[in-house]
Design a protein around this motif. Structure first.
Motif, PDB file in Angstrom:
ATOM      1  N   ASP A 273      20.727  14.966   0.591  1.00  0.00           N
ATOM      2  CA  ASP A 273      21.826  15.209  -0.335  1.00  0.00           C
ATOM      3  C   ASP A 273      22.035  16.673  -0.678  1.00  0.00           C
ATOM      4  OD1 ASP A 273      22.346  12.491  -0.470  1.00  0.00           O
ATOM      5  OD2 ASP A 273      20.904  12.203  -2.082  1.00  0.00           O
ATOM      6  N   SER A 274      21.316  17.542   0.014  1.00  0.00           N
ATOM      7  CA  SER A 274      21.405  18.949  -0.317  1.00  0.00           C
ATOM      8  C   SER A 274      21.728  19.767   0.922  1.00  0.00           C
ATOM      9  CB  SER A 274      20.071  19.416  -0.902  1.00  0.00           C
ATOM     10  OG  SER A 274      20.130  20.791  -1.190  1.00  0.00           O
ATOM     11  N   PHE A 275      22.505  20.809   0.702  1.00  0.00           N
ATOM     12  CA  PHE A 275      22.830  21.737   1.781  1.00  0.00           C
ATOM     13  C   PHE A 275      22.322  23.111   1.396  1.00  0.00           C
ATOM     14  CE2 PHE A 275      25.375  25.084   3.548  1.00  0.00           C
ATOM     15  CZ  PHE A 275      25.553  24.710   4.867  1.00  0.00           C
ATOM     16  N   ARG A 276      21.729  23.796   2.359  1.00  0.00           N
ATOM     17  CA  ARG A 276      21.379  25.183   2.123  1.00  0.00           C
ATOM     18  C   ARG A 276      21.449  25.923   3.448  1.00  0.00           C
ATOM     19  NH1 ARG A 276      16.280  27.746  -1.240  1.00  0.00           N
ATOM     20  NH2 ARG A 276      17.054  29.873  -1.207  1.00  0.00           N
ATOM     21  N   CYS A 277      22.336  26.914   3.481  1.00  0.00           N
ATOM     22  CA  CYS A 277      22.546  27.643   4.726  1.00  0.00           C
ATOM     23  C   CYS A 277      21.319  28.487   5.064  1.00  0.00           C
ATOM     24  CB  CYS A 277      23.772  28.536   4.604  1.00  0.00           C
ATOM     25  SG  CYS A 277      24.095  29.458   6.113  1.00  0.00           S
ATOM     26  N   ARG A 278      20.865  28.360   6.297  1.00  0.00           N
ATOM     27  CA  ARG A 278      19.701  29.103   6.738  1.00  0.00           C
ATOM     28  C   ARG A 278      20.053  30.565   7.011  1.00  0.00           C
ATOM     29  NH1 ARG A 278      14.794  26.868   6.167  1.00  0.00           N
ATOM     30  NH2 ARG A 278      14.092  27.715   8.138  1.00  0.00           N
ATOM     31  N   ARG A 279      21.315  30.845   7.150  1.00  0.00           N
ATOM     32  CA  ARG A 279      21.716  32.215   7.468  1.00  0.00           C
ATOM     33  C   ARG A 279      22.034  33.014   6.205  1.00  0.00           C
ATOM     34  NH1 ARG A 279      26.913  33.194  11.062  1.00  0.00           N
ATOM     35  NH2 ARG A 279      25.547  33.023  12.835  1.00  0.00           N
TER      36      ARG A 279
ATOM     37  N   LEU B  75      23.731  30.181   1.137  1.00  0.00           N
ATOM     38  CA  LEU B  75      24.630  29.392   0.316  1.00  0.00           C
ATOM     39  C   LEU B  75      24.097  27.967   0.186  1.00  0.00           C
ATOM     40  CD1 LEU B  75      28.435  29.346   0.350  1.00  0.00           C
ATOM     41  CD2 LEU B  75      27.196  27.216   0.630  1.00  0.00           C
ATOM     42  N   ALA B  76      24.143  27.437  -1.023  1.00  0.00           N
ATOM     43  CA  ALA B  76      23.596  26.109  -1.252  1.00  0.00           C
ATOM     44  C   ALA B  76      24.522  25.291  -2.131  1.00  0.00           C
ATOM     45  CB  ALA B  76      22.224  26.223  -1.907  1.00  0.00           C
ATOM     46  N   GLY B  77      24.423  23.988  -1.993  1.00  0.00           N
ATOM     47  CA  GLY B  77      25.220  23.106  -2.815  1.00  0.00           C
ATOM     48  C   GLY B  77      24.982  21.669  -2.403  1.00  0.00           C
ATOM     49  N   PRO B  78      25.554  20.762  -3.163  1.00  0.00           N
ATOM     50  CA  PRO B  78      25.449  19.345  -2.789  1.00  0.00           C
ATOM     51  C   PRO B  78      26.065  19.111  -1.415  1.00  0.00           C
ATOM     52  CG  PRO B  78      26.327  19.602  -5.026  1.00  0.00           C
ATOM     53  CD  PRO B  78      26.301  20.979  -4.389  1.00  0.00           C
ATOM     54  N   ALA B  79      25.376  18.344  -0.594  1.00  0.00           N
ATOM     55  CA  ALA B  79      25.814  18.193   0.787  1.00  0.00           C
ATOM     56  C   ALA B  79      27.195  17.571   0.891  1.00  0.00           C
ATOM     57  CB  ALA B  79      24.798  17.344   1.549  1.00  0.00           C
TER      58      ALA B  79
ATOM     59  N   ALA C 222      18.887  22.359  10.226  1.00  0.00           N
ATOM     60  CA  ALA C 222      18.007  22.831   9.161  1.00  0.00           C
ATOM     61  C   ALA C 222      18.759  23.233   7.902  1.00  0.00           C
ATOM     62  CB  ALA C 222      17.167  23.999   9.666  1.00  0.00           C
ATOM     63  N   ASN C 223      20.078  23.335   8.009  1.00  0.00           N
ATOM     64  CA  ASN C 223      20.848  23.577   6.797  1.00  0.00           C
ATOM     65  C   ASN C 223      20.764  22.397   5.822  1.00  0.00           C
ATOM     66  OD1 ASN C 223      21.685  26.021   7.754  1.00  0.00           O
ATOM     67  ND2 ASN C 223      23.777  25.404   8.192  1.00  0.00           N
ATOM     68  N   ARG C 224      20.278  21.297   6.329  1.00  0.00           N
ATOM     69  CA  ARG C 224      20.194  20.095   5.490  1.00  0.00           C
ATOM     70  C   ARG C 224      18.731  19.697   5.317  1.00  0.00           C
ATOM     71  NH1 ARG C 224      24.544  16.695   5.441  1.00  0.00           N
ATOM     72  NH2 ARG C 224      23.283  15.496   4.037  1.00  0.00           N
TER      73      ARG C 224
END
Ligand SMILES: [Zn+2]
Length: 70
Positions: A30-36, A39-43, A24-26
């Protein structure tokens, strides 16, 4: 929650800040976002940071970009 083997896919799902690894972090390819920790950024950048994790230096240039509206 399924746990993944350590491979390229899970590397791209691993948060370089807190280490949380979850599919689910993805939310999108093309995007990453930490579920915990959020933190987010380009995957690809996140995956690259994880690959270079031992250096502990690469993440600094990623400055928590605001994710696009879902
Ligand atoms: Zn995190």
């Amino acid at each position: 929650m399924p746990f993944l083997e350590v491979d390229a896919a899970s590397t791209s799902q691993r948060c370089p800040r807190c280490g949380h690894t979850e599919r689910a972090n993805r939310p999108i390819r093309d995007s990453f976002r930490c579920r915990r920790c959020g933190l987010a950024g380009p995957a690809d950048v996140v995956a690259g940071v994880n690959v270079r994790d031992r250096a502990r230096s690469a993440w600094a240039f990623v400055t928590m970009p605001v994710p696009p509206p879902a």
